[in-house]
Motif scaffolding. Structure first.
Motif, PDB file in Angstrom:
ATOM      1  N   GLY A  31      -9.072  -2.065  -5.672  1.00 10.87           N
ATOM      2  CA  GLY A  31      -9.304  -1.834  -4.252  1.00 10.87           C
ATOM      3  C   GLY A  31      -8.349  -0.803  -3.687  1.00 10.87           C
ATOM      4  O   GLY A  31      -8.748   0.080  -2.925  1.00 10.87           O
ATOM      5  N   ASP A  44       0.854  -1.184   0.000  1.00 13.31           N
ATOM      6  CA  ASP A  44       0.000   0.000   0.000  1.00 13.31           C
ATOM      7  C   ASP A  44       0.890   1.234   0.000  1.00 13.31           C
ATOM      8  O   ASP A  44       1.238   1.780   1.043  1.00 13.31           O
ATOM      9  N   ALA A 100      -4.575  -7.521  -1.814  1.00  7.60           N
ATOM     10  CA  ALA A 100      -5.513  -6.472  -2.194  1.00  7.60           C
ATOM     11  C   ALA A 100      -5.627  -6.461  -3.706  1.00  7.60           C
ATOM     12  O   ALA A 100      -4.763  -6.984  -4.408  1.00  7.60           O
ATOM     13  N   ARG A 120      -0.353  -6.509   1.828  1.00  8.67           N
ATOM     14  CA  ARG A 120      -1.501  -7.399   2.052  1.00  8.67           C
ATOM     15  C   ARG A 120      -2.065  -7.877   0.721  1.00  8.67           C
ATOM     16  O   ARG A 120      -1.672  -7.398  -0.349  1.00  8.67           O
ATOM     17  N   ARG A 143      -0.058   4.434   1.808  1.00  6.83           N
ATOM     18  CA  ARG A 143       0.108   4.440   3.254  1.00  6.83           C
ATOM     19  C   ARG A 143       1.587   4.378   3.648  1.00  6.83           C
ATOM     20  O   ARG A 143       2.006   4.937   4.644  1.00  6.83           O
ATOM     21  N   HIS A 151      -9.791   2.727  -2.725  1.00  5.45           N
ATOM     22  CA  HIS A 151      -9.970   2.606  -1.274  1.00  5.45           C
ATOM     23  C   HIS A 151     -11.162   1.750  -0.890  1.00  5.45           C
ATOM     24  O   HIS A 151     -12.000   2.142  -0.075  1.00  5.45           O
ATOM     25  N   PHE A 152     -11.271   0.578  -1.514  1.00  7.36           N
ATOM     26  CA  PHE A 152     -12.346  -0.344  -1.137  1.00  7.36           C
ATOM     27  C   PHE A 152     -12.036  -0.922   0.231  1.00  7.36           C
ATOM     28  O   PHE A 152     -10.875  -1.135   0.578  1.00  7.36           O
ATOM     29  N   ASP A 153     -13.094  -1.215   0.979  1.00  5.67           N
ATOM     30  CA  ASP A 153     -12.849  -2.009   2.186  1.00  5.67           C
ATOM     31  C   ASP A 153     -12.921  -3.490   1.799  1.00  5.67           C
ATOM     32  O   ASP A 153     -13.195  -3.841   0.657  1.00  5.67           O
ATOM     33  N   LYS A 154     -12.665  -4.350   2.773  1.00  3.05           N
ATOM     34  CA  LYS A 154     -12.579  -5.782   2.501  1.00  3.05           C
ATOM     35  C   LYS A 154     -13.854  -6.305   1.824  1.00  3.05           C
ATOM     36  O   LYS A 154     -13.793  -7.033   0.847  1.00  3.05           O
ATOM     37  N   GLN A 155     -15.016  -5.873   2.374  1.00  2.00           N
ATOM     38  CA  GLN A 155     -16.303  -6.345   1.857  1.00  2.00           C
ATOM     39  C   GLN A 155     -16.448  -5.995   0.382  1.00  2.00           C
ATOM     40  O   GLN A 155     -16.828  -6.827  -0.434  1.00  2.00           O
ATOM     41  N   GLN A 156     -16.124  -4.757   0.055  1.00  2.00           N
ATOM     42  CA  GLN A 156     -16.282  -4.310  -1.336  1.00  2.00           C
ATOM     43  C   GLN A 156     -15.382  -5.100  -2.274  1.00  2.00           C
ATOM     44  O   GLN A 156     -15.772  -5.447  -3.380  1.00  2.00           O
TER      45      GLN A 156
END
Lengths: 94, 490
Positions: free
Chosen positions: B332, B253, B328, B326, B256, B336-341
Motif C-alpha cells: 500500500g 510514511d 498500512a 499509521r 511523506r 500508494h493504495f487508498d484505504k479501500q484498495q
C-alpha cells in the motif's frame, strides 16, 4: 577480525533455555496427566505413592521443567564452538 | 562499553575490541545492563482500544472464577478430582481432544490475525502487554510521567524518592499477589481459597503456586517488560512467517515524512523543503520497546500503535493531516493504495486458507461438543478372576464398568450384553451415578452350559450396551455400545 557472531549475554541465554522449557513442561504435564492419574502411581511399580495430587502435579512439573531445560542447555553448549585459544577471556590485570 | 544486544545492528566495534576489553565483557555480561526504557503515557484512539482490552481481559480473568453455575464454580479446572468444569460442560481427562482442538483454534486465529494486521495479539491482548500496561499505569500514577521518572531515578535517595519507589513496589507486589491468587483460583475452588487466604491457611502447594505466579507477574510486568517480547517470546520470532507485503503493519510514511526536521508551526513545509515529520521524537518516547518506528519494520515492534496515537496528536497540532504513522501495508505504501484498495487485498489466498482451516476446526469442535454423549463408559474384564464355571454349569466372566456421568444431575443406567446365545448380566437394579461423577461397577455375565459348548473354548466378542434411562429432565434415553470379550475356559 573475528567473524563469529557475538554470543548473547549469559542472562539472555539462560532465559532462552528456561522459558521455552517452561512452556514445554506445561505441555508435557497436560499430556502425561491426562493419561495418568496421580492417585494411581506406584514407586517402581510397587508401593503406592501416597502424595497429595497437588504435590504430584507440582513436583512432576518441576522435574519436567528441569529435564527439558537440560536439553536446552545442552543444545546451547553444543551449538557454541569452543573458543580459539587466543580469544579466551583473560584475567583482568589487577 | 556497548553492551545492549542489538542483533540487527551489532556495533561494529564490539567484535574487534581489545582482548582486555573482551575480558571485561565476559565478566559483566552476566548482569546484562539494559538501557531502561521510560515509556511516555499516551492517549488516543488506539490507546483507548488497548485500555478497553485491558479492562475486558482483566474483568474476565479476575471475574470468571467467582461465577457460579449449578451450585459450583462455573469455570474450574479441578486437578485433584480430575474434572474440568466449563459452565455446563464437564470434561474428563479422556476429553483431552477438546483441549487440543481449542489450542488449534487459538493458533489458527493467531495466524489469521497476524496475516491480516500483524501483531494485534501482542499489541492488545497478550498478558505480557496487558500486565505491563497495568504496571506502567501504577508507575505513572506514583512516580509521574517519563521526564519525572527519569529525574527521580537520577536524583538522590531522598524522602520523596524513597516513598515513591516503595509505594510502587508495594502496589506492584499486591497486584501480583491478587493475580497469583486468582490464577490458583482456577484450579482450586476460589471461595475456599479465599477463606484459606484470610486465615493464611494455604496448603504448601497452594502457597507455592500463588507465590510463583505472583512473582512471575511482578517480574515480567514490572521489570522484564519489553525484554520478554524481544528475547523470550517464540511467537515474536516466527510471526514474520505469517507476514507478507499485504499485511497491515504500523508504518511510517517515509515518503511523506522525509526530510524530517523541526520548523515553526506557521511555516509551510514545502517552502522550507521539509516533509511532515517534525522530528519531535515523541514516537520514540512512547514506544514500550524503545524503537524508532521511522526506521521501518523491526522485530521489536509489538504493534501497540502508541506511536500512531502520539503522532496523530502532533499532526493535529501542526494542522497537518493525520496518519504520518499509521496501519498500512508495505504494498500500500509503495504503490500508494487508498484505504479501500488496501482492505480489498485482505482477502488474499493466504488469509482465505487460514479462514477455511479455522472455520473447519471450529465447526468440528462445536459439532463434537454438541453431539457429545452425556456419559462415557469403559468396560474392563476383571483380570483377577478369570472365567469360571459356576454351580449349574453356567460359565461366568467378571467385568468392571466405569460409567462417567457428564451431566449435572444423578443419572440411572441399565446394562445389557449380547453376542453369545443366552448371555445375560446379573444386575438387579439400575446403576446410579451422581452428578459429574465416575463410578466403577463390578458385574458378572453368564452363559448357559450348552451355549458355552457350542461356542467352544477361547475368547468370544461380546457387546455391552449401556443405556441412560430416560428421566423427566432427559426424556431421551441414550445408549452407548462397548466391545469386550467373553472367555470360555477349557
Amino acid at each position: 577480525m573475528n567473524t563469529t557472531p557475538e554470543r548473547p549475554p549469559l542472562a539472555s541465554r539462560v532465559l532462552c533455555v528456561l522459558w521455552p522449557s517452561f512452556l514445554m513442561a506445561g505441555v508435557l504435564e497436560m499430556l502425561v496427566f491426562s493419561l495418568v492419574d496421580p492417585g494411581s502411581l506406584q514407586w517402581f511399580g510397587g508401593v503406592p505413592v501416597e502424595w497429595a495430587p497437588q504435590a504430584v502435579y507440582t513436583v512432576a512439573f518441576l522435574v519436567f521443567w528441569l529435564v527439558v531445560s537440560t536439553a536446552g542447555a545442552l543444545t546451547q553448549v553444543l551449538t557454541t564452538l569452543p573458543d580459539e585459544p587466543e580469544t579466551l577471556p583473560r584475567r583482568p590485570s589487577l | 562499553m556497548e553492551n545492549t544486544p542489538t542483533p540487527i545492528t551489532a556495533p561494529a566495534g564490539a567484535a574487534g575490541a581489545a582482548p582486555d576489553e573482551d575480558s571485561v565483557v565476559a565478566v559483566v555480561s552476566l548482569y546484562q545492563k539494559q538501557k531502561k526504557i521510560y515509556a511516555r503515557g499516551v492517549t488516543g484512539l488506539f490507546a483507548t482500544w488497548r485500555w478497553s482490552l485491558v479492562w475486558l481481559t482483566q474483568i474476565l480473568f479476575y471475574g470468571l472464577p467467582w461465577l457460579m453455575w449449578n451450585d459450583r464454580q462455573a469455570v474450574l479446572f479441578d486437578l485433584v478430582s480430575r474434572r474440568f468444569y466449563i459452565f455446563g460442560l464437564v470434561l474428563y481427562p479422556q476429553d483431552l481432544i477438546y483441549l487440543s482442538a481449542l489450542l488449534m483454534i487459538s493458533a489458527y486465529a493467531l495466524f489469521l490475525f497476524t496475516a491480516v494486521a500483524g501483531r494485534l495479539w501482542c499489541g492488545y491482548a497478550c498478558p505480557q502487554t496487558v500486565y505491563t500496561e497495568i504496571f506502567m499505569w501504577f508507575e505513572r500514577k506514583i512516580e509521574g510521567d517519563r521526564a519525572q521518572r527519569m529525574k527521580l531515578d537520577e536524583g538522590p535517595w531522598d524522602l520523596n524518592k524513597t516513598w515513591r519507589k516503595s509505594a510502587k513496589q508495594v502496589v506492584w507486589i499486591l497486584f501480583g499477589l491478587v493475580t497469583g491468587f486468582t490464577f490458583v483460583g482456577y484450579f482450586t475452588p476460589i471461595r475456599t481459597l479465599l477463606s484459606e487466604a484470610l486465615s493464611l491457611g494455604f496448603g504448601p502447594w497452594e502457597w507455592f503456586w500463588v507465590l510463583f505466579y505472583s512473582f512471575a507477574t511482578y517480574g515480567n510486568a514490572g521489570f522484564m517488560r519489553e525484554q520478554v517480547c524481544k528475547y523470550m517470546c517464540p511467537y515474536a520470532r516466527f510471526q514474520s512467517a505469517m507476514f507478507d507485503k499485504d499485511t497491515l503493519i504500523i508504518s511510517y510514511d517515509a515518503e511523506r515524512g522525509e526530510p524530517r526536521g523541526s520548523r515553526s508551526r506557521k511555516a509551510d513545509p514545502a517552502k522550507v523543503g521539509l516533509g511532515s515529520c517534525v522530528d519531535c521524537g515523541l514516537c520514540v518516547q512512547v514506544c514500550p520497546t524503545g524503537i524508532d518506528i521511522r526506521k521501518g519494520l523491526q522485530y521489536e515492534c509489538i504493534g501497540c500503535a502508541a506511536c500512531i496515537d502520539v503522532c496523530d496528536g502532533i499532526m493535529d497540532k501542526m494542522g497537518y493531516p493525520r496518519g504520518l504513522v499509521r496501519y498500512a501495508t508495505q504494498n500500500g505504501l509503495a504503490q500508494h493504495f487508498d484505504k479501500q484498495q488496501m482492505i480489498r487485498r485482505i482477502l488474499r489466498p493466504r488469509v482465505m486458507v487460514y479462514v477455511a482451516i479455522l472455520l473447519l476446526i471450529c465447526g468440528l469442535f462445536v459439532a463434537s461438543v454438541v453431539t457429545r454423549n452425556p456419559f462415557r463408559v469403559d468396560v474392563v474384564r476383571d483380570r483377577a478372576s478369570l472365567a469360571r464355571v459356576v454351580d449349574d454349569g453356567q460359565v461366568e466372566n467378571v467385568y468392571r464398568l466405569q460409567i462417567m456421568n457428564n451431566a449435572e444431575r444423578a443419572q440411572h443406567y441399565t446394562v445389557k450384553v449380547s453376542g453369545l446365545p443366552g448371555i445375560a448380566v446379573s444386575l438387579t437394579s439400575d446403576i446410579v451415578v451422581g452428578p459429574a461423577e465416575a463410578r466403577w461397577v463390578t458385574l458378572n455375565a453368564r452363559i448357559p452350559f450348552e451355549s458355552a459348548q457350542k461356542a467352544g473354548n477361547g475368547a468370544h466378542p461380546v457387546h455391552f450396551s449401556i443405556e441412560r434411562v430416560a428421566s423427566p429432565d432427559n426424556p431421551q434415553a441414550v445408549t452407548i455400545e462397548e466391545k469386550s470379550t467373553f472367555i470360555v475356559p477349557r
